[in-house]
Design a protein around this motif. Sequence first.
Motif, short mmCIF file in Angstrom:
data_model
loop_
_atom_site.label_atom_id
_atom_site.label_comp_id
_atom_site.label_asym_id
_atom_site.label_seq_id
_atom_site.Cartn_x
_atom_site.Cartn_y
_atom_site.Cartn_z
N TYR A 1 -58.88 8.83 -30.24
CA TYR A 1 -57.74 9.55 -30.79
C TYR A 1 -56.77 9.88 -29.67
O TYR A 1 -57.13 9.82 -28.48
CB TYR A 1 -58.21 10.86 -31.45
CG TYR A 1 -57.43 11.24 -32.69
CD1 TYR A 1 -57.58 10.52 -33.87
CD2 TYR A 1 -56.53 12.31 -32.68
CE1 TYR A 1 -56.87 10.86 -35.02
CE2 TYR A 1 -55.82 12.66 -33.81
CZ TYR A 1 -55.99 11.93 -34.98
OH TYR A 1 -55.29 12.26 -36.11
N LEU B 1 -54.67 15.82 -31.80
CA LEU B 1 -55.80 16.60 -32.34
C LEU B 1 -55.73 18.04 -31.85
O LEU B 1 -56.01 18.98 -32.61
CB LEU B 1 -57.12 15.96 -31.93
CG LEU B 1 -58.38 16.62 -32.51
CD1 LEU B 1 -58.39 16.52 -34.03
CD2 LEU B 1 -59.64 15.99 -31.93
N HIS C 1 -65.64 8.51 -41.03
CA HIS C 1 -64.79 9.68 -40.84
C HIS C 1 -65.54 10.79 -40.11
O HIS C 1 -66.76 10.84 -40.12
CB HIS C 1 -64.30 10.24 -42.18
CG HIS C 1 -63.50 9.28 -42.99
ND1 HIS C 1 -64.07 8.51 -44.00
CD2 HIS C 1 -62.20 8.93 -42.95
CE1 HIS C 1 -63.14 7.74 -44.54
NE2 HIS C 1 -62.00 7.99 -43.92
N ALA D 1 -51.89 14.79 -38.98
CA ALA D 1 -53.17 14.33 -39.53
C ALA D 1 -53.02 13.04 -40.30
O ALA D 1 -53.85 12.13 -40.20
CB ALA D 1 -53.77 15.43 -40.42
N TRP E 1 -52.39 9.03 -38.47
CA TRP E 1 -53.45 8.06 -38.22
C TRP E 1 -54.39 7.96 -39.42
O TRP E 1 -55.60 7.82 -39.28
CB TRP E 1 -54.24 8.41 -36.96
CG TRP E 1 -53.44 8.30 -35.69
CD1 TRP E 1 -53.10 9.30 -34.85
CD2 TRP E 1 -52.89 7.10 -35.12
NE1 TRP E 1 -52.36 8.82 -33.80
CE2 TRP E 1 -52.22 7.46 -33.93
CE3 TRP E 1 -52.91 5.75 -35.50
CZ2 TRP E 1 -51.57 6.54 -33.12
CZ3 TRP E 1 -52.25 4.83 -34.68
CH2 TRP E 1 -51.60 5.23 -33.52
N GLY F 1 -55.44 10.10 -41.63
CA GLY F 1 -56.34 11.20 -41.92
C GLY F 1 -55.76 12.08 -43.01
O GLY F 1 -54.85 11.68 -43.75
N ILE G 1 -60.58 13.00 -40.07
CA ILE G 1 -60.10 12.07 -39.05
C ILE G 1 -60.78 10.72 -39.24
O ILE G 1 -61.99 10.65 -39.46
CB ILE G 1 -60.42 12.60 -37.63
CG1 ILE G 1 -59.77 13.95 -37.39
CG2 ILE G 1 -60.02 11.59 -36.56
CD1 ILE G 1 -58.27 13.92 -37.33
N LYS H 1 -62.63 7.78 -38.05
CA LYS H 1 -63.51 7.69 -36.88
C LYS H 1 -63.40 6.36 -36.14
O LYS H 1 -63.64 6.29 -34.93
CB LYS H 1 -64.96 7.91 -37.34
CG LYS H 1 -66.00 7.82 -36.25
CD LYS H 1 -67.40 7.99 -36.85
CE LYS H 1 -68.48 7.72 -35.83
NZ LYS H 1 -69.84 7.82 -36.43
#
Length: 440
Positions: A263, A268, A307, A398, A401, A403, A421, A423
Amino acid sequence: MHLSHPARCWHVFPRRCASDIARSYSSVTHELPPWRPVSALDEWVERETRPISLRQLTFFGRTLTEPRLISSGNYVRTELPTRIAHRLRDIQQLPYVVVSNPHLSLVYELYYKAFERFRAIPEIRGLEDNDGFCDILRTTLKEHLVAIPKLAMGVLECRGLLPPEVIDEFMNTLLRARISRRVIAEQHLALTEKFNSPWHFPGSQDRTDTNADFVGEVFLKCNAKEVIERCGNLAQDMMRQSSGSDKIPDICVQGHPNATFPYILSHLEYIIGELLRNSIQAVSEKYKNSSEKPPPIEVLICEAPQHVIMRISDQGGGIPRGILPYLWSFDKGPQSRAHLENLKRVPAMAATMQELTVSKERKHADKETFREGSLDSLTSRPPNLRLGMGLPMSRVYAEYWAGSLELHSLEGYGVDAFLQISKLGNKNEQVTNRATIDAV
């Protein structure tokens, strides 16, 4: 017919009497933006953007050679004016009275000057060309630090001139596009810095380098628990300094402490920092006159095959019903005036929009994961300086990407925030759809 100036692009929204429009116009207008030629913009609006994923950024930058660095530079060189052109066209679709707002007009000018600057850069053919291009990137990134507060002030001043859903769509479009441009620009700057470093050896897999877990701006082993604890400590310290009290809720982290994923760390940290900041402030305010210790904020980390989900639960009393309709909106309704006054105290915001101070102590303590970049120029904001942008901005980050961010409030008890998120890092950036060439 194509009109090149936003002041000529009238659109009809809910009808208002002429006197209302005139009063609104007189309260926000200023010197008109200069006329701009349209042919060059049309050419770039016809081009499609080329979105990338975290995995692509990692794969491309892991083994860094001169041809790859030059290729990266030319991708950024052509992608930036393409992405800016689409957003300029979006701004041109706004009503004349809105684009004439001094804050939005300033943003329009920043974007157009950047568009003209980048489209004139010739093909990068060598390292010297790339170094010159990077100088231009750094200058532009610094110039555009004022864009977010100016956008926010502009839309708040234009409340009533556009429906709230139009304002939110406009803000989400521009903010997501802004993130996308800064991601590719800062990634190329980071790769160039790595390539020019004295310890760089193309193809080396030496893992003793303290930055080996980074590929440019992408942190390959982003640990959810570590980010939560680091952002939580910082938010607690700020609340302690602001309130002058030690009655600050603890943060308890449970679940899967070893969950890691690739990430961009600053993204984040902004989301987690904002959520924890809200929870700490709510709990502290609820229990400030109580003799009992504030209940802890509980964070649960759940790692699934595709995730990582983080649930942040507090007992801060929940979200008042009157605020719920404006929770995810940049149009804050009755609270807009207060937020506008607060925004005037924040002249510039870093690319990540994270408003927590990065202290020298933190840089030293976290030298394994802290990287110089947009985080180094963050704007400090005390907890009581509420801007009304934390949650909508966090959701933009969020979702960028692929999410998600959701909140569930139990009024009178507390709030559960769910951050999901991706993964694997294989989801493309969620770039806003292209503008249409005949939109104006």
